[in-house]
Design a protein around this motif. Structure first.
Motif, PDB file in Angstrom:
ATOM      1  N   TYR A   1       0.840  -1.185  -0.101  1.00 11.50           N
ATOM      2  CA  TYR A   1      -0.104   0.045  -0.143  1.00 11.50           C
ATOM      3  C   TYR A   1       0.893   1.235   0.042  1.00 11.50           C
ATOM      4  CZ  TYR A   1      -3.854  -3.025   1.308  1.00 11.50           C
ATOM      5  OH  TYR A   1      -4.862  -4.138   1.242  1.00 11.50           O
ATOM      6  N   ASP A   2       0.247   2.297  -0.670  1.00 12.52           N
ATOM      7  CA  ASP A   2       0.972   3.542  -0.632  1.00 12.52           C
ATOM      8  C   ASP A   2       0.555   4.475   0.546  1.00 12.52           C
ATOM      9  OD1 ASP A   2       2.547   3.172  -2.582  1.00 12.52           O
ATOM     10  OD2 ASP A   2       1.473   3.917  -4.352  1.00 12.52           O
ATOM     11  N   PHE A   3       1.357   5.148   0.973  1.00 13.49           N
ATOM     12  CA  PHE A   3       0.926   6.000   2.200  1.00 13.49           C
ATOM     13  C   PHE A   3       1.536   7.325   1.862  1.00 13.49           C
ATOM     14  CE2 PHE A   3       0.423   2.245   4.402  1.00 13.49           C
ATOM     15  CZ  PHE A   3      -0.128   2.309   5.487  1.00 13.49           C
ATOM     16  N   LEU A   4       0.745   8.227   1.272  1.00 15.44           N
ATOM     17  CA  LEU A   4       0.895   9.533   0.725  1.00 15.44           C
ATOM     18  C   LEU A   4       0.780  10.389   1.747  1.00 15.44           C
ATOM     19  CD1 LEU A   4      -0.905   7.758  -1.439  1.00 15.44           C
ATOM     20  CD2 LEU A   4       0.203   9.509  -2.943  1.00 15.44           C
ATOM     21  N   VAL A   5       1.870  11.063   2.059  1.00 14.85           N
ATOM     22  CA  VAL A   5       1.991  12.259   3.111  1.00 14.85           C
ATOM     23  C   VAL A   5       1.996  13.837   2.347  1.00 14.85           C
ATOM     24  CG1 VAL A   5       3.203  12.992   5.148  1.00 14.85           C
ATOM     25  CG2 VAL A   5       3.194  10.821   4.561  1.00 14.85           C
ATOM     26  N   ALA A   6       1.147  14.314   2.664  1.00 10.51           N
ATOM     27  CA  ALA A   6       1.057  15.915   1.982  1.00 10.51           C
ATOM     28  C   ALA A   6       1.065  17.021   2.998  1.00 10.51           C
ATOM     29  CB  ALA A   6      -0.191  16.022   0.976  1.00 10.51           C
ATOM     30  N   GLY A   7       1.713  18.020   2.996  1.00 15.98           N
ATOM     31  CA  GLY A   7       1.693  19.123   3.817  1.00 15.98           C
ATOM     32  C   GLY A   7       2.905  19.318   4.724  1.00 15.98           C
ATOM     33  N   LEU A   8       3.787  18.108   4.884  1.00 14.93           N
ATOM     34  CA  LEU A   8       5.191  18.323   5.838  1.00 14.93           C
ATOM     35  C   LEU A   8       6.228  18.361   4.820  1.00 14.93           C
ATOM     36  CD1 LEU A   8       4.703  15.266   8.331  1.00 14.93           C
ATOM     37  CD2 LEU A   8       4.629  17.605   8.894  1.00 14.93           C
ATOM     38  N   GLU A   9       6.801  19.473   4.792  1.00 18.30           N
ATOM     39  CA  GLU A   9       7.828  19.961   3.880  1.00 18.30           C
ATOM     40  C   GLU A   9       7.604  19.248   2.329  1.00 18.30           C
ATOM     41  OE1 GLU A   9       9.739  17.221   6.407  1.00 18.30           O
ATOM     42  OE2 GLU A   9       9.907  19.097   7.852  1.00 18.30           O
ATOM     43  N   ALA A  10       8.311  18.665   1.716  1.00 13.57           N
ATOM     44  CA  ALA A  10       8.111  17.918   0.455  1.00 13.57           C
ATOM     45  C   ALA A  10       7.116  16.920   0.546  1.00 13.57           C
ATOM     46  CB  ALA A  10       9.168  17.470  -0.426  1.00 13.57           C
ATOM     47  N   ASP A  11       5.802  16.556  -0.275  1.00 10.08           N
ATOM     48  CA  ASP A  11       5.083  15.703  -0.394  1.00 10.08           C
ATOM     49  C   ASP A  11       5.937  14.297  -0.477  1.00 10.08           C
ATOM     50  OD1 ASP A  11       3.030  17.388  -0.051  1.00 10.08           O
ATOM     51  OD2 ASP A  11       2.345  17.033  -2.134  1.00 10.08           O
ATOM     52  N   GLN A  12       5.451  13.119   0.250  1.00 12.97           N
ATOM     53  CA  GLN A  12       6.272  11.968   0.185  1.00 12.97           C
ATOM     54  C   GLN A  12       5.295  10.981   0.101  1.00 12.97           C
ATOM     55  OE1 GLN A  12       8.159  11.496   4.138  1.00 12.97           O
ATOM     56  NE2 GLN A  12       8.179  13.668   4.406  1.00 12.97           N
ATOM     57  N   VAL A  13       5.965   9.641  -0.401  1.00 10.60           N
ATOM     58  CA  VAL A  13       5.242   8.287  -0.528  1.00 10.60           C
ATOM     59  C   VAL A  13       5.854   7.324   0.274  1.00 10.60           C
ATOM     60  CG1 VAL A  13       4.163   6.705  -2.019  1.00 10.60           C
ATOM     61  CG2 VAL A  13       4.121   8.985  -2.849  1.00 10.60           C
ATOM     62  N   HIS A  14       5.323   6.511   1.254  1.00 15.65           N
ATOM     63  CA  HIS A  14       5.909   5.668   1.886  1.00 15.65           C
ATOM     64  C   HIS A  14       5.104   4.282   1.346  1.00 15.65           C
ATOM     65  CE1 HIS A  14       8.140   8.227   4.720  1.00 15.65           C
ATOM     66  NE2 HIS A  14       7.129   8.841   4.428  1.00 15.65           N
ATOM     67  N   GLU A  15       5.734   3.118   1.395  1.00 15.69           N
ATOM     68  CA  GLU A  15       5.124   1.830   1.153  1.00 15.69           C
ATOM     69  C   GLU A  15       5.000   1.068   2.354  1.00 15.69           C
ATOM     70  OE1 GLU A  15       6.027   0.724  -3.365  1.00 15.69           O
ATOM     71  OE2 GLU A  15       7.173  -0.072  -1.865  1.00 15.69           O
ATOM     72  N   ALA A  16       3.983   0.359   2.433  1.00 13.24           N
ATOM     73  CA  ALA A  16       4.172  -0.700   3.700  1.00 13.24           C
ATOM     74  C   ALA A  16       3.041  -1.765   3.236  1.00 13.24           C
ATOM     75  CB  ALA A  16       3.182   0.084   4.881  1.00 13.24           C
ATOM     76  N   GLU A  17       3.352  -3.018   3.884  1.00 17.92           N
ATOM     77  CA  GLU A  17       2.824  -4.223   3.513  1.00 17.92           C
ATOM     78  C   GLU A  17       1.246  -4.332   4.491  1.00 17.92           C
ATOM     79  OE1 GLU A  17       5.650  -7.692   1.605  1.00 17.92           O
ATOM     80  OE2 GLU A  17       5.467  -7.544   3.675  1.00 17.92           O
ATOM     81  N   ALA A  18       0.409  -4.878   4.070  1.00 19.74           N
ATOM     82  CA  ALA A  18      -0.532  -5.246   5.074  1.00 19.74           C
ATOM     83  C   ALA A  18      -1.325  -6.464   4.316  1.00 19.74           C
ATOM     84  CB  ALA A  18      -1.552  -4.245   5.030  1.00 19.74           C
ATOM     85  N   SER A  19      -2.102  -7.282   5.165  1.00 16.76           N
ATOM     86  CA  SER A  19      -2.746  -8.422   4.674  1.00 16.76           C
ATOM     87  C   SER A  19      -3.973  -8.139   4.120  1.00 16.76           C
ATOM     88  CB  SER A  19      -2.754  -9.516   5.696  1.00 16.76           C
ATOM     89  OG  SER A  19      -3.386  -9.025   6.878  1.00 16.76           O
ATOM     90  N   THR A  20      -4.632  -6.988   4.723  1.00 16.66           N
ATOM     91  CA  THR A  20      -5.992  -6.793   4.146  1.00 16.66           C
ATOM     92  C   THR A  20      -6.115  -5.245   4.468  1.00 16.66           C
ATOM     93  OG1 THR A  20      -6.687  -6.772   6.564  1.00 16.66           O
ATOM     94  CG2 THR A  20      -7.029  -8.807   5.551  1.00 16.66           C
ATOM     95  N   ASP A  21      -7.136  -4.651   3.398  1.00 21.51           N
ATOM     96  CA  ASP A  21      -7.386  -3.439   3.432  1.00 21.51           C
ATOM     97  C   ASP A  21      -7.752  -2.800   4.935  1.00 21.51           C
ATOM     98  OD1 ASP A  21      -7.283  -3.237   0.779  1.00 21.51           O
ATOM     99  OD2 ASP A  21      -9.362  -3.282   0.316  1.00 21.51           O
ATOM    100  N   ALA A  22      -8.400  -3.637   5.730  1.00 15.06           N
ATOM    101  CA  ALA A  22      -8.792  -3.123   7.120  1.00 15.06           C
ATOM    102  C   ALA A  22      -7.424  -3.089   7.921  1.00 15.06           C
ATOM    103  CB  ALA A  22      -9.559  -4.235   7.848  1.00 15.06           C
ATOM    104  N   GLU A  23      -6.313  -3.883   7.579  1.00 13.85           N
ATOM    105  CA  GLU A  23      -5.072  -3.584   8.430  1.00 13.85           C
ATOM    106  C   GLU A  23      -4.506  -2.452   7.879  1.00 13.85           C
ATOM    107  OE1 GLU A  23      -0.756  -5.862   8.765  1.00 13.85           O
ATOM    108  OE2 GLU A  23      -2.462  -7.157   8.149  1.00 13.85           O
ATOM    109  N   ALA A  24      -4.404  -2.272   6.557  1.00 14.71           N
ATOM    110  CA  ALA A  24      -3.860  -1.046   6.051  1.00 14.71           C
ATOM    111  C   ALA A  24      -4.504   0.274   6.665  1.00 14.71           C
ATOM    112  CB  ALA A  24      -3.975  -1.123   4.639  1.00 14.71           C
ATOM    113  N   ARG A  25      -5.763   0.304   6.769  1.00 13.80           N
ATOM    114  CA  ARG A  25      -6.608   1.605   7.165  1.00 13.80           C
ATOM    115  C   ARG A  25      -5.963   1.640   8.727  1.00 13.80           C
ATOM    116  NH1 ARG A  25     -13.001   2.529   8.107  1.00 13.80           N
ATOM    117  NH2 ARG A  25     -12.587   4.612   8.443  1.00 13.80           N
ATOM    118  N   ARG A  26      -5.877   0.537   9.645  1.00 12.49           N
ATOM    119  CA  ARG A  26      -5.330   0.791  10.981  1.00 12.49           C
ATOM    120  C   ARG A  26      -4.014   1.366  11.031  1.00 12.49           C
ATOM    121  NH1 ARG A  26      -8.403  -4.056  11.515  1.00 12.49           N
ATOM    122  NH2 ARG A  26      -6.255  -5.490  10.971  1.00 12.49           N
ATOM    123  N   GLN A  27      -3.063   0.976   9.901  1.00  8.13           N
ATOM    124  CA  GLN A  27      -1.840   1.401   9.808  1.00  8.13           C
ATOM    125  C   GLN A  27      -1.968   2.975   9.617  1.00  8.13           C
ATOM    126  OE1 GLN A  27       0.710  -1.098   7.343  1.00  8.13           O
ATOM    127  NE2 GLN A  27       0.311  -2.842   8.267  1.00  8.13           N
TER     128      GLN A  27
END
Length: 72
Positions: A4-30
């Motif tokens: 999953y991509d974690f897009l961060v906007a508004g802190l210095e330059a916009d960033q994209v972080h990647e993380a693994e999750a087994s389900t959409d629900a887990e990605a949402r919790r993260q």
């Protein structure tokens, strides 16, 4: 597990972080924990005020959640 991509906007330059999750629900919790991790990591609390957003999306672009953070 899916990436999953974690897009961060508004802190210095916009960033994209990647993380693994087994389900959409887990990605949402993260997605809800991730802003807290950023605040701790960057010591954002020391600033007067800050606002940023974290969006969690699947690799094909489907949005899982968006978290808006505002610290005054």
């Amino acid at each position: 597990m899916a990436l999953y991509d974690f897009l961060v906007a508004g802190l210095e330059a916009d960033q994209v972080h990647e993380a693994e999750a087994s389900t959409d629900a887990e990605a949402r919790r993260q997605g809800f924990r991730f802003p807290g991790d950023l605040i701790k990591e960057r010591e954002i609390v020391s600033r007067e005020s800050v606002a940023f957003e974290v969006r969690v999306k699947t690799k094909d672009g489907r949005q899982i959640c968006a978290v808006n953070v505002r610290l005054d």
